[in-house]
Motif scaffolding. Structure first.
Motif, PDB file in Angstrom:
ATOM      1  N   GLU A   1      27.041-120.951 -35.093  1.00 27.38           N
ATOM      2  CA  GLU A   1      26.033-121.105 -34.043  1.00 27.38           C
ATOM      3  C   GLU A   1      25.836-119.948 -33.190  1.00 27.38           C
ATOM      4  N   ILE A   2      24.762-119.400 -32.914  1.00 26.77           N
ATOM      5  CA  ILE A   2      24.273-118.306 -32.102  1.00 26.77           C
ATOM      6  C   ILE A   2      23.561-118.601 -30.899  1.00 26.77           C
ATOM      7  N   GLY A   3      23.779-118.002 -29.843  1.00 21.63           N
ATOM      8  CA  GLY A   3      23.396-118.350 -28.535  1.00 21.63           C
ATOM      9  C   GLY A   3      22.130-117.423 -28.243  1.00 21.63           C
ATOM     10  N   ASP A   4      21.908-116.641 -27.307  1.00 25.00           N
ATOM     11  CA  ASP A   4      20.861-115.863 -26.945  1.00 25.00           C
ATOM     12  C   ASP A   4      20.923-114.336 -26.722  1.00 25.00           C
ATOM     13  N   ASN A   5      20.082-113.589 -27.046  1.00 19.28           N
ATOM     14  CA  ASN A   5      20.284-112.264 -26.489  1.00 19.28           C
ATOM     15  C   ASN A   5      21.191-111.331 -27.318  1.00 19.28           C
TER      16      ASN A   5
ATOM     17  N   ALA B   1      31.496-119.789 -37.096  1.00 22.11           N
ATOM     18  CA  ALA B   1      31.672-118.982 -35.947  1.00 22.11           C
ATOM     19  C   ALA B   1      30.722-119.397 -35.129  1.00 22.11           C
ATOM     20  N   SER B   2      31.093-119.196 -33.745  1.00 23.37           N
ATOM     21  CA  SER B   2      30.401-119.562 -32.635  1.00 23.37           C
ATOM     22  C   SER B   2      30.177-118.200 -31.623  1.00 23.37           C
ATOM     23  N   ILE B   3      28.969-117.933 -31.801  1.00 22.30           N
ATOM     24  CA  ILE B   3      28.654-116.481 -30.890  1.00 22.30           C
ATOM     25  C   ILE B   3      27.801-116.913 -29.632  1.00 22.30           C
ATOM     26  N   ASN B   4      28.420-117.105 -28.510  1.00 24.32           N
ATOM     27  CA  ASN B   4      27.587-117.105 -27.266  1.00 24.32           C
ATOM     28  C   ASN B   4      26.229-116.390 -27.038  1.00 24.32           C
ATOM     29  N   SER B   5      26.248-115.624 -26.040  1.00 23.04           N
ATOM     30  CA  SER B   5      25.108-114.749 -25.461  1.00 23.04           C
ATOM     31  C   SER B   5      25.396-113.331 -25.072  1.00 23.04           C
ATOM     32  N   HIS B   6      24.528-112.362 -25.230  1.00 20.72           N
ATOM     33  CA  HIS B   6      24.432-111.095 -24.750  1.00 20.72           C
ATOM     34  C   HIS B   6      25.376-110.332 -25.322  1.00 20.72           C
ATOM     35  N   ASN B   7      25.746-110.413 -26.689  1.00 20.15           N
ATOM     36  CA  ASN B   7      26.829-109.724 -27.298  1.00 20.15           C
ATOM     37  C   ASN B   7      26.154-108.599 -28.336  1.00 20.15           C
ATOM     38  N   PHE B   8      26.851-107.678 -28.643  1.00 27.62           N
ATOM     39  CA  PHE B   8      26.431-106.735 -29.555  1.00 27.62           C
ATOM     40  C   PHE B   8      27.449-106.218 -30.618  1.00 27.62           C
ATOM     41  N   PHE B   9      26.828-106.424 -32.101  1.00 30.58           N
ATOM     42  CA  PHE B   9      27.822-106.282 -33.230  1.00 30.58           C
ATOM     43  C   PHE B   9      27.356-105.129 -33.916  1.00 30.58           C
ATOM     44  N   ALA B  10      28.242-104.003 -34.039  1.00 26.43           N
ATOM     45  CA  ALA B  10      27.977-102.843 -34.432  1.00 26.43           C
ATOM     46  C   ALA B  10      27.807-102.732 -36.024  1.00 26.43           C
ATOM     47  N   ALA B  11      27.275-101.718 -36.878  1.00 28.13           N
ATOM     48  CA  ALA B  11      27.478-101.664 -38.099  1.00 28.13           C
ATOM     49  C   ALA B  11      28.848-101.887 -38.656  1.00 28.13           C
ATOM     50  N   ASN B  12      28.725-102.806 -39.768  1.00 25.67           N
ATOM     51  CA  ASN B  12      30.080-103.040 -40.463  1.00 25.67           C
ATOM     52  C   ASN B  12      31.011-103.821 -39.615  1.00 25.67           C
ATOM     53  N   SER B  13      30.878-104.416 -38.645  1.00 26.44           N
ATOM     54  CA  SER B  13      31.848-105.310 -37.817  1.00 26.44           C
ATOM     55  C   SER B  13      31.821-106.613 -38.634  1.00 26.44           C
ATOM     56  N   LEU B  14      33.009-107.308 -38.549  1.00 31.30           N
ATOM     57  CA  LEU B  14      33.346-108.373 -39.346  1.00 31.30           C
ATOM     58  C   LEU B  14      34.063-109.438 -38.235  1.00 31.30           C
ATOM     59  N   ILE B  15      33.335-110.717 -38.416  1.00 31.93           N
ATOM     60  CA  ILE B  15      33.737-111.815 -37.512  1.00 31.93           C
ATOM     61  C   ILE B  15      34.147-112.824 -38.430  1.00 31.93           C
ATOM     62  N   GLY B  16      35.463-113.133 -38.219  1.00 28.64           N
ATOM     63  CA  GLY B  16      36.006-114.081 -39.242  1.00 28.64           C
ATOM     64  C   GLY B  16      35.764-115.811 -39.151  1.00 28.64           C
ATOM     65  N   GLY B  17      35.988-116.403 -40.041  1.00 33.65           N
ATOM     66  CA  GLY B  17      35.639-117.918 -39.808  1.00 33.65           C
ATOM     67  C   GLY B  17      36.304-118.599 -38.583  1.00 33.65           C
ATOM     68  N   ASN B  18      35.563-119.737 -37.925  1.00 39.95           N
ATOM     69  CA  ASN B  18      35.902-120.576 -36.808  1.00 39.95           C
ATOM     70  C   ASN B  18      36.199-119.442 -35.618  1.00 39.95           C
TER      71      ASN B  18
END
Length: 217
Positions: A123-127, A140-157
């Motif tokens: 689930e991904i929010g806005d912006n 994973a649950s991503i809220n809003s106004h975040n930045f994920f740079a190249a090759n960053s990794l967000i684990g499950g849940n």
């Protein structure tokens, strides 16, 4: 073909415009910036219009959606501009340069560049901005106004709250909550839930100070 107005005239606007034109599914009809940044009548060969001039058409019939392409250098400004444009009555849209699972729930004004992997049941929010090569694992649950740079990794849940900056090659392991306004430095590995408004470096990541959003990174 769908039409679009891009808000912004910097590096991110130029990059996103390149990908939009390469996909050839949406036509950029104009760019817009706040009046104090208006220095030319055109940008990338298209009209550049002061925001005060297009604001009067917010919410009117046939007004194309806007895509805010203010970059990550000033995270707070990006959030503020997005909220203002929405409050003014404009519709916003997403740029999706990667294939998403059908089970992914997505808000608006997200920029997902090519070669991003977002697994099912996220689930991904806005912006939010997802740079090339970033990876978000299942549920994973991503809220809003975040930045994920190249090759960053967000684990499950994982839960990512608001205004976070996840730098190059950094990792958030599974089942962790990342609090508001976290800055995770390049190559860092966050192994446990953290405090908000903090900077973290290293492997495993350790708190190194406060993160004051609104200043340039």
């Amino acid at each position: 073909m769908k039409k679009l107005i891009i808000f912004g005239a910097g590096d991110l606007a130029r990059l996103v415009s390149f990908y939009i034109e390469e996909l050839n599914e949406t036509k950029i009809i104009a760019y817009s910036v706040d009046d104090k940044y208006y220095t030319s009548e055109t940008y990338l060969g298209k009209p550049l219009i002061p925001y005060s001039r297009i604001k009067r058409y917010a919410g009117t019939l046939n007004t194309p959606p806007l895509l805010v392409t203010i970059g990550y250098a000033d995270m707070k400004a990006r959030e503020t501009i997005f909220k203002r444009i929405k409050n003014d009555g404009f519709t916003t849209t997403n740029f999706i340069g990667s294939k998403l699972a059908k089970t992914c729930k997505l808000g608006t004004n997200n920029i997902i560049l090519p070669n991003v992997q977002i697994e099912p049941f996220t689930e991904i929010g806005d912006n939010n901005i997802f740079w090339n090569g970033s990876h978000v694992c299942h549920d994973a649950s991503i809220n809003s106004h975040n930045f994920f740079a190249a090759n960053s990794l967000i684990g499950g849940n994982v839960i990512i709250k608001n205004g976070c900056f996840i730098a190059f090659n950094s990792t958030v392991i599974q089942n962790v909550t990342v609090e508001d306004d976290t800055l995770l430095g390049a190559g860092a590995v966050l192994t446990e839930s953290n405090k908000k408004n903090r900077k973290y470096l290293g492997c495993p990541a350790k708190e190194v100070g406060k993160n004051t959003r609104g200043i340039k990174l």
